[in-house]
Motif scaffolding. Structure first.
Motif, PDB file in Angstrom:
ATOM      1  N   SER A 348     -14.938 -84.779  18.618  1.00 26.38           N
ATOM      2  CA  SER A 348     -16.184 -85.223  19.261  1.00 26.38           C
ATOM      3  C   SER A 348     -16.164 -86.712  19.562  1.00 26.38           C
ATOM      4  N   MET A 349     -15.528 -87.487  18.683  1.00 32.20           N
ATOM      5  CA  MET A 349     -15.497 -88.936  18.879  1.00 32.20           C
ATOM      6  C   MET A 349     -14.781 -89.321  20.172  1.00 32.20           C
ATOM      7  N   GLY A 350     -13.767 -88.517  20.550  1.00 35.86           N
ATOM      8  CA  GLY A 350     -13.071 -88.781  21.804  1.00 35.86           C
ATOM      9  C   GLY A 350     -13.995 -88.622  23.000  1.00 35.86           C
ATOM     10  N   ILE A 351     -14.803 -87.554  22.985  1.00 34.62           N
ATOM     11  CA  ILE A 351     -15.766 -87.344  24.077  1.00 34.62           C
ATOM     12  C   ILE A 351     -16.869 -88.396  24.003  1.00 34.62           C
ATOM     13  N   LEU A 352     -17.280 -88.718  22.781  1.00 35.94           N
ATOM     14  CA  LEU A 352     -18.344 -89.693  22.576  1.00 35.94           C
ATOM     15  C   LEU A 352     -18.000 -91.050  23.207  1.00 35.94           C
ATOM     16  N   SER A 353     -16.764 -91.452  23.091  1.00 36.03           N
ATOM     17  CA  SER A 353     -16.334 -92.726  23.685  1.00 36.03           C
ATOM     18  C   SER A 353     -16.511 -92.709  25.196  1.00 36.03           C
ATOM     19  N   LYS A 354     -16.134 -91.600  25.841  1.00 35.26           N
ATOM     20  CA  LYS A 354     -16.297 -91.482  27.289  1.00 35.26           C
ATOM     21  C   LYS A 354     -17.776 -91.480  27.694  1.00 35.26           C
ATOM     22  N   VAL A 355     -18.568 -90.786  26.878  1.00 33.11           N
ATOM     23  CA  VAL A 355     -20.006 -90.691  27.150  1.00 33.11           C
ATOM     24  C   VAL A 355     -20.653 -92.073  27.095  1.00 33.11           C
ATOM     25  N   ARG A 356     -20.329 -92.818  26.053  1.00 31.57           N
ATOM     26  CA  ARG A 356     -20.897 -94.167  25.920  1.00 31.57           C
ATOM     27  C   ARG A 356     -20.411 -95.091  27.024  1.00 31.57           C
ATOM     28  N   ALA A 357     -19.156 -94.954  27.408  1.00 35.72           N
ATOM     29  CA  ALA A 357     -18.620 -95.775  28.492  1.00 35.72           C
ATOM     30  C   ALA A 357     -19.338 -95.499  29.803  1.00 35.72           C
ATOM     31  N   ALA A 358     -19.889 -94.297  29.932  1.00 38.58           N
ATOM     32  CA  ALA A 358     -20.636 -93.922  31.139  1.00 38.58           C
ATOM     33  C   ALA A 358     -22.081 -94.397  31.089  1.00 38.58           C
ATOM     34  N   GLY A 359     -22.457 -95.090  30.003  1.00 38.37           N
ATOM     35  CA  GLY A 359     -23.799 -95.656  29.904  1.00 38.37           C
ATOM     36  C   GLY A 359     -24.823 -94.742  29.273  1.00 38.37           C
ATOM     37  N   ILE A 360     -24.371 -93.682  28.629  1.00 37.45           N
ATOM     38  CA  ILE A 360     -25.285 -92.748  27.964  1.00 37.45           C
ATOM     39  C   ILE A 360     -25.437 -93.152  26.503  1.00 37.45           C
ATOM     40  N   ARG A 361     -26.692 -93.199  26.037  1.00 41.94           N
ATOM     41  CA  ARG A 361     -26.951 -93.524  24.630  1.00 41.94           C
ATOM     42  C   ARG A 361     -26.681 -92.275  23.791  1.00 41.94           C
ATOM     43  N   ALA A 362     -25.633 -92.314  22.997  1.00 40.07           N
ATOM     44  CA  ALA A 362     -25.208 -91.118  22.265  1.00 40.07           C
ATOM     45  C   ALA A 362     -24.809 -91.474  20.844  1.00 40.07           C
ATOM     46  N   GLU A 363     -24.892 -90.488  19.972  1.00 38.55           N
ATOM     47  CA  GLU A 363     -24.480 -90.673  18.579  1.00 38.55           C
ATOM     48  C   GLU A 363     -23.948 -89.357  18.033  1.00 38.55           C
ATOM     49  N   ILE A 364     -23.237 -89.455  16.924  1.00 38.06           N
ATOM     50  CA  ILE A 364     -22.787 -88.259  16.215  1.00 38.06           C
ATOM     51  C   ILE A 364     -23.455 -88.266  14.852  1.00 38.06           C
ATOM     52  N   PHE A 365     -23.913 -87.098  14.402  1.00 36.26           N
ATOM     53  CA  PHE A 365     -24.527 -87.035  13.089  1.00 36.26           C
ATOM     54  C   PHE A 365     -23.458 -87.428  12.055  1.00 36.26           C
ATOM     55  N   PRO A 366     -23.762 -88.370  11.172  1.00 39.46           N
ATOM     56  CA  PRO A 366     -22.707 -88.935  10.321  1.00 39.46           C
ATOM     57  C   PRO A 366     -22.154 -87.993   9.258  1.00 39.46           C
ATOM     58  N   ASP A 367     -22.926 -86.984   8.871  1.00 37.72           N
ATOM     59  CA  ASP A 367     -22.495 -86.086   7.794  1.00 37.72           C
ATOM     60  C   ASP A 367     -22.369 -84.655   8.301  1.00 37.72           C
ATOM     61  N   ALA A 368     -21.459 -83.905   7.681  1.00 39.46           N
ATOM     62  CA  ALA A 368     -21.295 -82.493   8.035  1.00 39.46           C
ATOM     63  C   ALA A 368     -22.360 -81.675   7.304  1.00 39.46           C
ATOM     64  N   ALA A 369     -23.619 -81.917   7.683  1.00 36.76           N
ATOM     65  CA  ALA A 369     -24.756 -81.260   7.030  1.00 36.76           C
ATOM     66  C   ALA A 369     -24.991 -79.889   7.660  1.00 36.76           C
ATOM     67  N   LYS A 370     -25.953 -79.159   7.101  1.00 39.92           N
ATOM     68  CA  LYS A 370     -26.284 -77.850   7.657  1.00 39.92           C
ATOM     69  C   LYS A 370     -26.795 -78.013   9.084  1.00 39.92           C
ATOM     70  N   MET A 371     -26.464 -77.031   9.905  1.00 42.16           N
ATOM     71  CA  MET A 371     -26.842 -77.066  11.323  1.00 42.16           C
ATOM     72  C   MET A 371     -28.350 -77.261  11.483  1.00 42.16           C
ATOM     73  N   LYS A 372     -29.129 -76.601  10.649  1.00 45.73           N
ATOM     74  CA  LYS A 372     -30.593 -76.683  10.738  1.00 45.73           C
ATOM     75  C   LYS A 372     -31.066 -78.126  10.567  1.00 45.73           C
ATOM     76  N   LYS A 373     -30.455 -78.834   9.622  1.00 49.91           N
ATOM     77  CA  LYS A 373     -30.843 -80.216   9.364  1.00 49.91           C
ATOM     78  C   LYS A 373     -30.515 -81.106  10.561  1.00 49.91           C
ATOM     79  N   GLN A 374     -29.342 -80.884  11.153  1.00 52.00           N
ATOM     80  CA  GLN A 374     -28.928 -81.709  12.282  1.00 52.00           C
ATOM     81  C   GLN A 374     -29.789 -81.443  13.521  1.00 52.00           C
ATOM     82  N   MET A 375     -30.133 -80.181  13.749  1.00 52.88           N
ATOM     83  CA  MET A 375     -30.985 -79.851  14.886  1.00 52.88           C
ATOM     84  C   MET A 375     -32.403 -80.376  14.666  1.00 52.88           C
ATOM     85  N   SER A 376     -32.853 -80.350  13.426  1.00 51.52           N
ATOM     86  CA  SER A 376     -34.170 -80.898  13.091  1.00 51.52           C
ATOM     87  C   SER A 376     -34.207 -82.401  13.359  1.00 51.52           C
ATOM     88  N   TYR A 377     -33.094 -83.063  13.048  1.00 47.55           N
ATOM     89  CA  TYR A 377     -32.967 -84.493  13.311  1.00 47.55           C
ATOM     90  C   TYR A 377     -33.108 -84.755  14.812  1.00 47.55           C
TER      91      TYR A 377
END
Length: 423
Positions: A348-377
């Motif tokens: 994901s970090m590889g795609i994230l770099s391209k996304v940010r370079a294109a001017g999109i504000r993006a982030e990756i959830f820092p922890d491998a938490a449960k899907m429900k928690k990440q979607m709630s975030y």
């Protein structure tokens, strides 16, 4: 028990969303300043001990005693005097910084607030006033705030005091008539009488206080009323030039000659400006005027200047009440990558770099938490898109992009992802 945390009266904390809104205000004003003023923000680290020497600043009570910045204009005047040999005149500058006052906190009035100033010094030309009013009109048009730009002239006020025989009472007169909207005519007249102004002078003042009609009609009346006052006619002439020039420029907002407008009479010497929001009950959201000798307090007499100041905190309140913030200005992250683990995160970090370079504000959830928690975030932060990358997506070299508003999901390449989010 530990004391409950608090902040001083008249100050505020701001959440991330509120800071995004404030940055939208600052960036908009800064952009207009830069385009029209063609100048820079010169004074990010200025100190303000010099404020203590200025008579007006004595009103700032304990804040000034501690050396907190009372305004931005006086430090600017000091800077001009100190660097007079390095400056090319006319000198234009804008400055956006916090200031502090000892005023009693109330709606729209804070002890700590931001001023967004623009000034031109070293030029007597009224074209500077015209350009500053163009800045005001442009800024509030961008904000979609309907305003009335009010203009007056200190020379007109001096002329009025002269023709009614009360030249030495100009401050008392203007302070009283400035309250007309708040306390009404009878109370204004009562205050004038309390200040020792004669009944005859008060009677002469009535048609001037209540002057109505178009700007052109007001100017025509003033030419007759002030015909015996040289200084008064000079003020009318200056106001007429500013208003007539602005009329040719097609301003989007209303501009009004308002004889009750009286601000900063301790140093304004010519044009005076004030801006009122039309759809919200709040005080002035911008003000300014011409000052002919502000640098004199620092030993450099005869330098004329003119400036305006946007009240960012009041503008913040107006935009909040009218819900005028554009969606893109207050939304933070536009795209969140879900974190399923070390391998998926690395991909994901590889795609994230391209996304940010294109001017999109993006982030990756820092922890491998449960899907429900990440979607709630993502939902809590109102993130419009989520990228899901699992083993299947990695094998395809793509990501599953979910539109959080519609629920639609599509398997996309990095380039397709960028195009979709940027639509």
């Amino acid at each position: 028990m530990a004391a409950k945390p608090s902040i001083p009266k008249g100050t505020r904390d701001f959440s991330p969303v509120e800071m995004a809104k404030r940055n939208y205000i600052f960036n908009t004003i800064r952009d207009v300043y830069h385009k029209i003023q063609n100048s820079g923000d010169y004074f990010s680290g200025i100190t303000d001990e010099e404020l203590l020497s200025r008579n007006a600043v004595k009103l700032a009570s304990k804040f000034c005693e501690k050396g907190l910045r009372y305004d931005l204009t006086v430090p600017f005047a000091r800077y001009v005097v100190m660097h007079r040999d390095e400056i090319t005149f006319p000198f234009k500058r804008y400055q956006i910084q916090p200031v502090w006052r000892a005023d009693r906190p109330q709606k729209g009035r804070y002890r700590e607030f931001y001023q967004c100033d623009a000034d031109v010094v070293g030029s007597d030309s009224l074209l500077n006033e015209v350009e500053l009013m163009q800045i005001v009109d442009t800024v509030f048009s961008r904000f979609n705030i309907r305003v009335c730009i009010k203009i007056n002239n200190r020379k007109i006020l001096s002329g009025i005091a002269e023709i009614i025989g009360e030249s030495d009472k100009i401050v008392d007169i203007t302070v009283a008539i400035d309250k007309l909207d708040k306390i009404g005519l009878d109370n204004v007249n009562a205050e004038l009488k309390e200040k020792g102004i004669s009944d005859e002078a008060i009677a002469k003042l009535q048609p001037i206080i209540l002057l109505s009609g178009t700007n052109a009609e007001k100017l025509a009346t003033l030419k007759n009323v002030l015909s015996a006052s040289e200084v008064g006619l000079k003020g009318v002439e200056e106001s007429e030039f500013i208003l007539n020039t602005l009329e040719t420029m097609g301003l989007k907002n209303e501009i009004e000659l308002d004889l009750t407008l009286a601000r900063g009479l301790n140093y304004y010497t010519g044009a005076i400006f004030e801006v009122k929001a039309l759809d919200v009950q709040i005080g002035s959201i911008t003000g300014g005027g011409r000052y002919d000798n502000l640098t004199g307090v620092f030993g450099m007499a005869g330098v004329s200047g003119v400036g305006i100041s946007f009240g960012a905190d009041r503008i913040f309140d107006v935009l909040n009440q009218l819900e005028l913030y554009p969606k893109e200005a207050v939304n933070g992250t536009e795209l969140l990558f879900i974190n399923f683990g070390e391998k998926e995160a690395a991909f994901s970090m590889g795609i994230l770099s391209k996304v940010r370079a294109a001017g999109i504000r993006a982030e990756i959830f820092p922890d491998a938490a449960k899907m429900k928690k990440q979607m709630s975030y993502a939902n809590t932060k109102n993130i419009p898109f989520v990228a899901i990358v699992g083993e299947n997506e990695m094998n395809e070299g793509k990501a599953m992009l979910k539109n959080m508003e519609t629920g639609e999901q599509n398997l996309v390449s990095a380039e397709e992802l960028i195009a979709t989010v940027k639509k």
